[in-house]
Structure formats: structure tokens, C-alpha cells
Design an enzyme around this catalytic site. Structure first.
Site, PDB file in Angstrom:
ATOM      1  N   HIS A  57     -10.845 -14.015   4.830  1.00 22.10           N
ATOM      2  CA  HIS A  57     -12.073 -13.280   4.521  1.00 22.10           C
ATOM      3  C   HIS A  57     -13.197 -14.248   4.153  1.00 22.10           C
ATOM      4  O   HIS A  57     -14.360 -14.024   4.506  1.00 22.10           O
ATOM      5  CB  HIS A  57     -11.843 -12.299   3.371  1.00 22.10           C
ATOM      6  N   ASP A  61      -5.177 -13.395  10.236  1.00 22.96           N
ATOM      7  CA  ASP A  61      -4.093 -13.255   9.252  1.00 22.96           C
ATOM      8  C   ASP A  61      -2.849 -14.068   9.607  1.00 22.96           C
ATOM      9  O   ASP A  61      -1.723 -13.552   9.563  1.00 22.96           O
ATOM     10  CB  ASP A  61      -3.685 -11.778   9.101  1.00 22.96           C
ATOM     11  N   GLU A  74     -11.154  -6.892  -3.536  1.00 19.42           N
ATOM     12  CA  GLU A  74     -10.930  -7.930  -2.511  1.00 19.42           C
ATOM     13  C   GLU A  74     -12.114  -7.958  -1.550  1.00 19.42           C
ATOM     14  O   GLU A  74     -12.287  -7.044  -0.743  1.00 19.42           O
ATOM     15  CB  GLU A  74      -9.630  -7.634  -1.764  1.00 19.42           C
ATOM     16  N   ASP A  81      -0.792 -12.518   2.685  1.00 10.80           N
ATOM     17  CA  ASP A  81      -1.382 -11.457   3.504  1.00 10.80           C
ATOM     18  C   ASP A  81      -1.459 -12.021   4.922  1.00 10.80           C
ATOM     19  O   ASP A  81      -2.531 -12.316   5.438  1.00 10.80           O
ATOM     20  CB  ASP A  81      -2.763 -11.072   2.966  1.00 10.80           C
ATOM     21  N   ASP A 106      -5.007 -13.895  -1.635  1.00 11.03           N
ATOM     22  CA  ASP A 106      -4.264 -13.537  -0.439  1.00 11.03           C
ATOM     23  C   ASP A 106      -4.286 -14.768   0.442  1.00 11.03           C
ATOM     24  O   ASP A 106      -5.344 -15.178   0.948  1.00 11.03           O
ATOM     25  CB  ASP A 106      -4.923 -12.349   0.290  1.00 11.03           C
ATOM     26  N   ASP A 111     -10.222 -11.822  12.077  1.00  8.16           N
ATOM     27  CA  ASP A 111      -9.347 -11.959  10.918  1.00  8.16           C
ATOM     28  C   ASP A 111      -7.915 -11.983  11.456  1.00  8.16           C
ATOM     29  O   ASP A 111      -7.275 -10.953  11.580  1.00  8.16           O
ATOM     30  CB  ASP A 111      -9.571 -10.754  10.002  1.00  8.16           C
ATOM     31  N   ASP A 148       2.268   1.936   3.407  1.00 10.45           N
ATOM     32  CA  ASP A 148       3.305   1.053   3.984  1.00 10.45           C
ATOM     33  C   ASP A 148       4.697   1.550   3.673  1.00 10.45           C
ATOM     34  O   ASP A 148       5.644   1.259   4.409  1.00 10.45           O
ATOM     35  CB  ASP A 148       3.234  -0.370   3.388  1.00 10.45           C
ATOM     36  N   HIS A 195       0.880  -1.180   0.000  1.00 16.71           N
ATOM     37  CA  HIS A 195       0.000   0.000   0.000  1.00 16.71           C
ATOM     38  C   HIS A 195       0.915   1.227   0.000  1.00 16.71           C
ATOM     39  O   HIS A 195       2.001   1.183   0.580  1.00 16.71           O
ATOM     40  CB  HIS A 195      -0.826   0.129   1.279  1.00 16.71           C
ATOM     41  N   GLU A 207      -9.240 -13.815  -0.324  1.00 13.42           N
ATOM     42  CA  GLU A 207      -8.386 -14.084   0.841  1.00 13.42           C
ATOM     43  C   GLU A 207      -8.987 -15.185   1.696  1.00 13.42           C
ATOM     44  O   GLU A 207     -10.189 -15.172   1.993  1.00 13.42           O
ATOM     45  CB  GLU A 207      -8.206 -12.800   1.647  1.00 13.42           C
TER      46      GLU A 207
HETATM   47  C1  XUL Z   1      -7.347  -6.627   5.129  1.00 11.44           C
HETATM   48  C2  XUL Z   1      -6.662  -7.047   3.891  1.00 11.44           C
HETATM   49  C3  XUL Z   1      -5.849  -6.010   3.203  1.00 11.44           C
HETATM   50  C4  XUL Z   1      -5.895  -6.082   1.718  1.00 11.44           C
HETATM   51  C5  XUL Z   1      -5.167  -4.962   1.021  1.00 11.44           C
HETATM   52  O1  XUL Z   1      -8.051  -7.636   5.755  1.00 11.44           O
HETATM   53  O2  XUL Z   1      -6.718  -8.184   3.509  1.00 11.44           O
HETATM   54  O3  XUL Z   1      -4.535  -6.134   3.657  1.00 11.44           O
HETATM   55  O4  XUL Z   1      -5.356  -7.287   1.255  1.00 11.44           O
HETATM   56  O5  XUL Z   1      -5.623  -3.731   1.406  1.00 11.44           O
HETATM   57 CO    CO Z   2      -5.877  -9.180   1.900  1.00 10.19          CO
END
Ligand code: XUL
Ligand code: CO
Length: 433
Positions: free
Chosen positions: A268, A306, A229, A336, A293, A304, A101, A98, A265
Site C-alpha cells: 500500500h 501482495d 489500514e 498479507d 502487513d 497491489d 474468510d 475477516h 502495508e
Molecule cells: C487489502 C488488504 C486487506 C486488509 C484487511 O489490500 O490489505 O487484506 O489487510 O482487510
Molecule cells: Co493488508
């Protein structure tokens, strides 16, 4: 000195290796499913989790003490140096970022943009010196307080404008760096309460915003894919890009179904009450599959989380659907995923990626073997074989309910239920994992 000093580039050593930091399954040059494994999986490291995230949670702040933390240009360059040091160790072909970042926030849009472009040039030089390529760029339209009520769907048109200007800048930079995709994740495109929300107005704003992004892509000649996404909630209570089905409806409503694909993702999908393979299979069946992702959620916490993937079976089922859809084109496997906040050491960041790359390689090999064996597709074909008959085709294409009813009576149809063979198919999958 490199933050990762003392850690050698990771090598493929085979499944029997006793070396902790080695690939046991990921051999980039091995041919799997008709192509090099590196080209099949297309791994990417995520800048935000690996280099920008400070290790906070809702009850406590920073746990990581990275030498490059700080909101200065010098810190941003040191962060990029560390990123490319990790990339050299992992040898993965792509990364993602991003704007937020990679650059410090400025006092104005103009200053933030200046900071951003300077770092983009710096990263571009590093890429030319032999670093990985850009899988996708994206704009962070959710962290700064200006976006608290949304970006494109904000009730304030000035925020829409700020967001549009940001996406233009980041899409331009993604194009300049040779990015393969541009991602839009609607982190605050949703609502906290319906009591203050105009659903119709916000949907129209999101449709107009996305159309402008697509127009700009064509204007600058960006050949990559625009990806949305989906995520059902977090940070907002309800997010508009809820899941594949919802986003597909949105794209059709605004005539964008041939212009935009999806970045899916794992975590998600779980939050939306689906499996990852469900989301991939549905997107593929609608011609909307783009990229993934890769991560995993904790199945107890309901957040979430991650985490880095560690379940070869789950990963195999996801890659099976991707292979069925023809594999990645511009997409890839972006991690991700973030460390747990107690994983403080440089080696933790390396080990997390090495393990995840290996789990993905294992899952992918299983998926490719199932694909080649063809057992699942043979069973699926057999299950639907009745639809190949002329009567069945005619029923779908021509017959009215009256005609169907007459035929059922005349032919005295008495459908016999048949086994769905679920356990046998699950056993079949287990043979390949
Ligand atoms: C948030 C997520 C983000 C997107 C990019 O849950 O997955 O990191 O992948 O903005
Ligand atoms: Co993501």
C-alpha cells in the site's frame, strides 16, 4: 488426512542448512535486540490469502482446488482444520481473519452471524488446544455487492447500519478470542467518480462510524488497539484512507488521534508513492504506529500484487524504523501475502511462509545490529546539532521575522552547505545486510 500431510514442522537449522524447508535465519528463541526473535517479529498468517483465496485474477477464475472450498459450515470447519495444520508446521505465534474468510455467507444478517459465531467458537477451541493467538480480527466490508458503494461512507444509511452491525459482531468476537488489535481497512470507502460523490458527507459518516467503533471498544472492555489500514486506491479509484498523512489528518479532524493507530502495508505504501519505511517513520513520528502487513509489490505491474517479501534490505529498513519507535506493542508482522496463482501445491504455501519468515528475520537482525551500533542515529544527531544552540531554540520559540532578519544582518550569517552523506550512509546500511 491433513492437506499438508508429509510436511514436518519447520525447524531452525542455521544459514548453512541444505534442507529446503528449514529456517536459516528465524530462530524463535534467539535473543535479538534484547528480546526473543519470536516476540520481536510477532508473525501472523492471514486467513484470507492462505485459505480463502481461490487463485483468480481479472482474466481468469479459480486455479486452486482446496478440499475445503465451498460455502457450507462443514467446509468452513475443514478450512479451519487446514489452517491450524499449517500453523502447527510454521509455529508462528499469531493469525488474522475477516469474518468473510471463516464463515459461509447466510441469507440474512442473523444467519451470517450465527455461522460466524459457530466458527469463532470452533476456532476458539483450537486456540485453547495450543494453537497460535489472534493478532487481529476484521470485517470484510468490501466483497459483497451490498458494499459496492462503500460501507460507512455509503449513500444508503441501511448499508452504514449493516456495516456497523457487522463490525460490532466481529469486534465482540475478536475480544472473546483475546485478539490484540482490531483492523479497519476501508476497501470501498472512497469513490469511483466525483460526479456522484459528496466528499463532506462521506467523511462525516466515516468519522461517526469510527467514533462508534471506539465507543464500543471501551464499552466491552477490549484492551487491544483499533487500527486503520491506509491504501490509496484498489478496489476504488480513490480511497479516503490514502496514506499515513491523510489518515492522520482524518483522525485529528474527528478527535480520534489518541484512540486509533495504523496498520501499515508494504504494498500500500508503494501504491501511494512512498517507501514502506517512510510510512512507518511518519506514523511513528505522529505517535500513530501500530502494526504491519508485510508483503511486496511487483515494481513493474503497478498493482497491489501482495507477494511474499523477498528483499532483506527493504525489510531491514522497515524494521529499523519499528525498532526506533520502540518495537511492536500490540502489533506484529502479518503476512498479507498470497501465492502466485500457478503455485498449486500444499508445499508452495508452506515454502512461501518459511521464506518470508526467514527474510524478515534476516532484515530484523540487520536492523537490530544497526540500532545497536548507532551509526545512523549518530549521523542524524550530528546533522541537526546546530539546533541545540540557544540562538536556534530562541528563534523557534520567540523570535519574530523582524527580529530574525535583524539578527541575520547583524551577525552577517553566511550559511555554508554541508554534505548530506547519502552514499556513505547507504554503504553503512549495506554493511549490516
Ligand atoms: C487489502 C488488504 C486487506 C486488509 C484487511 O489490500 O490489505 O487484506 O489487510 O482487510
Ligand atoms: Co493488508
Amino acid at each position: 488426512m491433513s492437506y499438508f500431510a508429509g510436511i514436518e514442522p519447520i525447524r531452525y537449522e542455521g544459514p548453512e542448512s541444505g534442507v529446503e524447508l528449514a529456517f536459516r535465519h528465524y530462530d524463535p528463541d534467539a535473543t535479538v535486540g534484547g528480546a526473543r526473535l519470536e516476540d520481536q517479529l510477532r508473525f501472523a498468517v492471514a486467513w484470507w490469502h492462505s485459505f480463502a483465496w481461490p487463485g483468480g485474477d481479472p482474466f481468469g477464475g479459480q486455479t486452486f482446488e482446496r478440499p475445503w472450498f465451498g460455502e457450507t459450515m462443514e467446509a468452513a470447519r475443514a478450512k479451519a482444520d487446514a489452517a491450524f495444520d499449517l500453523f502447527a508446521i510454521l509455529g508462528q505465534p499469531f493469525f488474522c481473519f475477516h469474518d468473510f474468510d471463516i464463515r459461509p455467507e447466510g441469507d440474512s444478517f442473523a444467519e451470517s452471524t450465527r455461522n460466524f459465531e459457530e466458527i469463532v467458537d470452533y476456532i476458539g477451541e483450537k486456540m485453547e488446544a495450543g494453537g497460535p493467538r489472534l493478532l487481529w480480527g476484521t470485517s470484510n466490508l468490501f466483497s459483497h455487492r451490498r458494499f459496492m458503494a462503500g460501507a460507512a461512507t455509503n449513500p444508503d444509511p441501511d448499508v452504514f447500519a449493516y456495516a456497523a452491525a457487522t463490525v460490532k459482531t466481529v469486534l465482540d468476537a475478536t475480544h472473546r478470542l483475546g485478539g490484540q488489535n482490531y483492523v479497519l481497512w476501508g476497501g470501498r470507502e472512497g469513490y469511483e467518480t466525483l460526479l456522484n460523490t459528496d466528499l463532506k458527507a462521506e467523511a462525516d459518516q466515516a468519522g461517526a462510524f469510527l467514533s462508534k467503533v471506539v465507543d464500543h471498544k471501551h464499552k466491552i472492555g477490549f484492551k487491544g488497539t483499533i487500527l486503520i489500514e491506509p491504501k490509496p486506491q484498489e478496489p476504488t479509484k480513490h480511497q479516503y484512507d490514502y496514506d499515513v498523512a491523510t489518515v492522520a489528518g482524518f483522525l485529528h479532524r474527528y478527535g480520534l488521534q489518541d484512540e486509533v493507530k495504523l496498520n501499515l502495508e508494504q504494498g500500500h505504501a508503494i501504491l501511494a508513492g512512498h517507501s514502506f519505511e517512510h510510512e512507518i517513520a511518519l506514523a511513528a513520528s505522529l505517535g500513530l504506529f501500530g502494526s504491519i502487513d508485510m508483503n511486496r509489490n511487483d515494481y513493474q505491474s503497478g498493482w497491489d500484487t501482495d507477494q511474499f517479501p523477498d528483499n532483506p534490505r527493504e525489510v531491514a529498513l522497515a524494521y529499523y524504523e519499528i525498532l526506533k519507535a520502540g518495537g511492536f506493542t500490540t502489533g506484529g508482522t502479518n503476512f498479507d501475502a498470497k501465492l502466485r496463482r500457478q503455485s498449486l501445491d500444499p508445499v508452495d504455501l508452506v515454502a512461501a511462509h518459511v521464506g518470508a519468515m526467514d527474510v524478515c528475520a534476516r532484515g530484523f537482525k540487520a536492523a537490530a545490529a544497526m540500532m545497536e551500533d548507532g551509526g545512523l542515529e549518530a549521523a542524524r544527531r550530528e546533522r541537526y546539532a546546530g539546533w541545540q544552540s540557544r540562538d536556534a531554540r530562541r528563534m523557534l520559540e520567540e523570535e519574530t521575522l523582524d527580529a530574525i532578519a535583524a539578527r541575520v544582518r547583524e551577525q552577517d550569517l553566511r550559511p555554508e552547505p554541508r554534505s548530506g552523506r547519502q552514499e556513505r550512509l547507504e554503504n553503512y546500511v549495506s554493511r549490516f545486510i
